[in-house]
Scaffold this motif. Structure first.
Motif, short mmCIF file in Angstrom:
data_model
loop_
_atom_site.label_atom_id
_atom_site.label_comp_id
_atom_site.label_asym_id
_atom_site.label_seq_id
_atom_site.Cartn_x
_atom_site.Cartn_y
_atom_site.Cartn_z
N PHE A 198 13.69 16.98 -7.92
CA PHE A 198 15.12 17.29 -7.84
C PHE A 198 15.89 16.29 -6.98
N ALA A 199 15.18 15.33 -6.41
CA ALA A 199 15.87 14.28 -5.65
C ALA A 199 16.37 13.19 -6.59
N LYS A 200 16.08 13.34 -7.90
CA LYS A 200 16.49 12.33 -8.90
C LYS A 200 17.96 11.96 -8.72
N GLY A 201 18.23 10.68 -8.57
CA GLY A 201 19.61 10.23 -8.51
C GLY A 201 20.28 10.41 -7.16
N SER A 202 19.58 11.07 -6.21
CA SER A 202 20.24 11.32 -4.93
C SER A 202 20.08 10.15 -3.98
N SER A 203 19.07 9.32 -4.21
CA SER A 203 18.99 8.08 -3.43
C SER A 203 18.78 6.95 -4.42
N LYS A 204 19.01 5.74 -3.98
CA LYS A 204 18.96 4.63 -4.93
C LYS A 204 17.56 4.46 -5.52
N GLN A 205 16.55 4.75 -4.71
CA GLN A 205 15.19 4.60 -5.19
C GLN A 205 14.37 5.79 -4.71
N LEU A 206 13.56 6.35 -5.59
CA LEU A 206 12.69 7.45 -5.16
C LEU A 206 11.63 6.91 -4.23
N SER A 207 11.30 7.67 -3.18
CA SER A 207 10.23 7.23 -2.29
C SER A 207 8.90 7.37 -3.03
N LEU A 208 7.93 6.59 -2.60
CA LEU A 208 6.63 6.63 -3.26
C LEU A 208 5.89 7.90 -2.86
N THR A 209 5.10 8.42 -3.79
CA THR A 209 4.26 9.56 -3.44
C THR A 209 3.08 9.06 -2.62
N PRO A 210 2.42 9.94 -1.86
CA PRO A 210 1.24 9.50 -1.09
C PRO A 210 0.20 8.84 -2.00
N VAL A 211 0.05 9.38 -3.22
CA VAL A 211 -0.94 8.82 -4.14
C VAL A 211 -0.56 7.39 -4.50
N GLN A 212 0.74 7.20 -4.84
CA GLN A 212 1.19 5.85 -5.17
C GLN A 212 1.02 4.91 -3.99
N ARG A 213 1.32 5.43 -2.79
CA ARG A 213 1.21 4.58 -1.60
C ARG A 213 -0.24 4.17 -1.39
N LEU A 214 -1.14 5.14 -1.61
CA LEU A 214 -2.56 4.86 -1.45
C LEU A 214 -3.00 3.78 -2.43
N LYS A 215 -2.54 3.93 -3.70
CA LYS A 215 -2.90 2.95 -4.72
C LYS A 215 -2.37 1.58 -4.34
N ASN A 216 -1.09 1.56 -3.89
CA ASN A 216 -0.49 0.30 -3.46
C ASN A 216 -1.32 -0.32 -2.34
N PHE A 217 -1.70 0.55 -1.40
CA PHE A 217 -2.44 0.08 -0.24
C PHE A 217 -3.72 -0.62 -0.67
N PHE A 218 -4.46 0.07 -1.54
CA PHE A 218 -5.73 -0.53 -1.96
C PHE A 218 -5.48 -1.73 -2.86
N GLY A 219 -4.41 -1.64 -3.64
CA GLY A 219 -4.07 -2.76 -4.52
C GLY A 219 -3.80 -4.02 -3.71
N THR A 220 -2.92 -3.89 -2.70
CA THR A 220 -2.59 -5.08 -1.93
C THR A 220 -3.80 -5.53 -1.12
N ASN A 221 -4.59 -4.54 -0.67
CA ASN A 221 -5.78 -4.90 0.09
C ASN A 221 -6.71 -5.77 -0.72
N ARG A 222 -6.92 -5.35 -1.96
CA ARG A 222 -7.83 -6.09 -2.82
C ARG A 222 -7.30 -7.51 -3.03
N LYS A 223 -6.00 -7.59 -3.25
CA LYS A 223 -5.38 -8.90 -3.45
C LYS A 223 -5.58 -9.77 -2.20
N ALA A 224 -5.38 -9.12 -1.03
CA ALA A 224 -5.48 -9.87 0.22
C ALA A 224 -6.89 -10.39 0.44
N LEU A 225 -7.88 -9.63 -0.03
CA LEU A 225 -9.27 -10.03 0.18
C LEU A 225 -9.63 -11.25 -0.65
N ARG A 226 -8.97 -11.35 -1.80
CA ARG A 226 -9.34 -12.43 -2.71
C ARG A 226 -9.02 -13.81 -2.18
#
Lengths: 305, 254
Positions: free
Chosen positions: A277-305
């Motif tokens: 229900f926050a749709k449209g109330s801010s310019k960008q929806l905040s990331l869910t914890p799951v998305q943040r976790l995925k991002n975290f591991f995603g960037t981590n993997r990239k950083a390791l390479r």
């Protein structure tokens, strides 16, 4: 600009590299130590107390208790649905220009918010004393005691009580939506009902959801009161068991674990609902914890390479 | 003159003891653009809101075509229409607000098709197609998926215009459409409105943009203290005002 600091004005020698020493938070360290000590003491007391932990583990998946928490959740859902529907209707009635309609809504809130839930539950359970028979004459008739089972009495009792609280939450949500929204909706030819359903309520939800989430959690715990009128939810089941085996604390701990688990799951649901229900109330929806976790591991993997 | 679309006859409006409109008479022909000017508090916006019955009248009547707006006349009585019938009348009257009033929980596309789909029961696919055409017309092609908050004020107001146009109105009401905009965004909205005026849409515009009135309006009405004190072509009213109030107002604005 930066090169002309006070240092370099005084002498032309290159500025020595200065070490920055962060402020020491001695109070924080002391506070943390005190809290940790307290926790250790609490843990030790629990460990040393006469709590039979294997019993706790044993009863953690006792069918009676699982049925009990299931019943509590079911009662929560039914009562909240009743409460929400009543809450929305009452809130809209409160905001009506018709003094009789808004007066009735006010009276409902006054009565059901002004008396203890426990008392209301007892009254519903004993409603047969006022209405021994219920039905539409000629079509259908039944005895109140047969119709009003403990579960139904508890659902109605908790739901009606909840409706009184929810109506205030919904009313504040509706009032939080800008008047211009109603006008814009009317200007495209929407009726008052369409305006409420399509435009005002969806926006009010943003304000309504957090307190209602709170109330759902409150309701889950309030269902334990239904044991007073014979609904065998988890706490009643636990009592039945410890009256026999006398493992009082063990069974209460099991109940606490189940309640905490159920509340945790509800909180996750609330998080995603709020996000929806926050749709449209801010310019960008905040990331869910799951998305943040995925991002975290995603960037981590990239950083390791 | 050609056929009259809007006719206001002796319109009075009071809020409590405060009489805001004191007998407005105005006729707007089909395809005409009329600008309402006047100082704030002169009753321009209130009068505009009476035309689509967002405000009820205290006295007088407003016709759109053959229908009295907001009321049903029976003998000497005017019965206020039900919510349902009043909404039905508003379908044909588009309105653009000072503060845009887009629905923030809906995307641009959803904002535009809301009326056509919910009120006119159009097929969503048809409504979407027309919405995209309208967006292109107001210079916002491709912004269907944006939320209002992601747009600038000028863009939001153009979406609001597209939303009103989606109902295919026979009359458009503009309530100070550029007053809430940053100065550099005013032009883009006025350009869209000029384009609409040229296309032959009947428009009543409450505005402080004298330049726009001069360029686009067929007639200009100057309001003061709840009455129209002067009305005529832009050349008559704006260049050679006869009423002292008009002259005083224009000298302050220019």
């Amino acid at each position: 600009m930066n090169s002309q600091t006070a240092q370099s004005v005084k002498s032309n020698a290159p500025a020595p590299e200065l070490r920055i020493v962060p402020r020491r938070h001695l109070g924080r360290w002391a506070g943390a130590a005190a809290v940790v000590l307290l926790l250790v003491w609490l843990g030790v007391s629990f460990a040393q107390a006469q709590i039979d932990w294997p019993t706790v583990q044993e009863y953690l998946n006792a069918p009676a208790l699982i049925m009990g928490i299931g019943l509590a959740i079911l009662l929560t859902v039914v009562a909240m649905v009743i409460g929400l529907v009543l809450g929305v209707v009452t809130a809209v009635m409160r905001l009506s220009k018709n003094p009789v309609v808004s007066g009735v809504a006010w009276l409902y809130v006054w009565v059901f918010r002004g008396t203890p839930v426990y008392l209301q539950l007892l009254m519903w359970f004993n409603l047969a004393l006022i209405f021994p028979v219920i039905g539409i004459p000629g079509v259908f008739q039944g005895r109140m005691v047969d119709l009003l089972t403990p579960f139904i009495a508890a659902s109605i009792g908790l739901g009606l009580n909840q409706g009184a609280y929810t109506s205030e939450v919904v009313r504040s949500g509706i009032l939080s939506v800008d008047e211009g929204q109603t006008e814009a909706a009317q200007a495209v030819g929407m009726t008052r009902l369409q305006t409420m359903r399509r435009i005002v309520l969806p926006q009010a939800m943003r304000v309504i959801i957090p307190p209602v989430g709170n109330e759902v959690i409150g309701m889950l715990k309030t269902t334990s009161l239904a044991s007073a009128i014979g609904v065998t939810e988890i706490l009643a089941e636990a009592q039945h068991i410890y009256f026999v085996n006398n493992r009082i604390m063990e069974l209460l701990i099991v109940c606490a674990v189940w309640y905490l688990g159920a509340v945790s799951i509800l909180s996750i649901g609330q998080y995603y609902l709020e996000r929806h229900f926050a749709k449209g109330s801010s310019k960008q929806l905040s990331l869910t914890p799951v998305q943040r976790l995925k991002n975290f591991f995603g960037t981590n993997r990239k950083a390791l390479r | 003159m050609s056929n009259v679309l809007v006719r206001a006859e002796n319109v009075h409006k009071s809020f409590g003891l405060n009489e805001v409109l004191k007998g407005i008479n105005l006729e707007v022909s089909s395809g005409e653009v009329v600008c309402l000017l006047g100082a704030s508090g002169s009753g321009k916006s209130t009068f505009l809101r009476c035309i689509n019955h967002l405000e009820s009248l205290s006295q007088g009547r407003i016709w759109i075509g053959d229908d009295v707006v907001g009321y049903r006349q029976d003998g000497n009585n005017l019965y206020e229409l039900s919510d349902k019938h009043a909404s039905r009348q508003r379908r044909n009257i588009g309105m653009v607000f000072q503060r845009f009033n887009l629905f923030p929980h809906m995307t641009v596309l959803e904002n535009i098709i809301e009326g056509p789909v919910q009120v006119n029961r159009e097929k969503p696919a048809d409504a979407k197609k027309y919405a995209s055409e309208l967006l292109a017309r107001v210079g916002l092609a491709g912004r269907e998926g944006s939320y209002p908050r992601q747009l600038s004020g000028g863009q939001q107001q153009r979406v609001a215009i597209a939303r009103a146009l989606a109902m295919k109105p026979e009359l458009m009401l503009f309530d100070e459409p550029t007053s809430a905009l940053d100065p550099e965004l005013v032009g883009e909205v006025l350009d869209v409105m000029k384009d609409l005026a040229r296309s032959g849409l009947t428009m009543i515009v409450v505005t402080h943009e004298i330049g726009f009135a001069k360029e686009v309006a067929d007639r200009v009405a100057f309001m003061h203290n709840g009455q129209i004190v002067e009305m005529g072509t832009p050349a008559e009213v704006l260049d050679n005002p006869r009423h002292e109030r008009t002259a005083a107002f224009l000298s302050r604005v220019f």
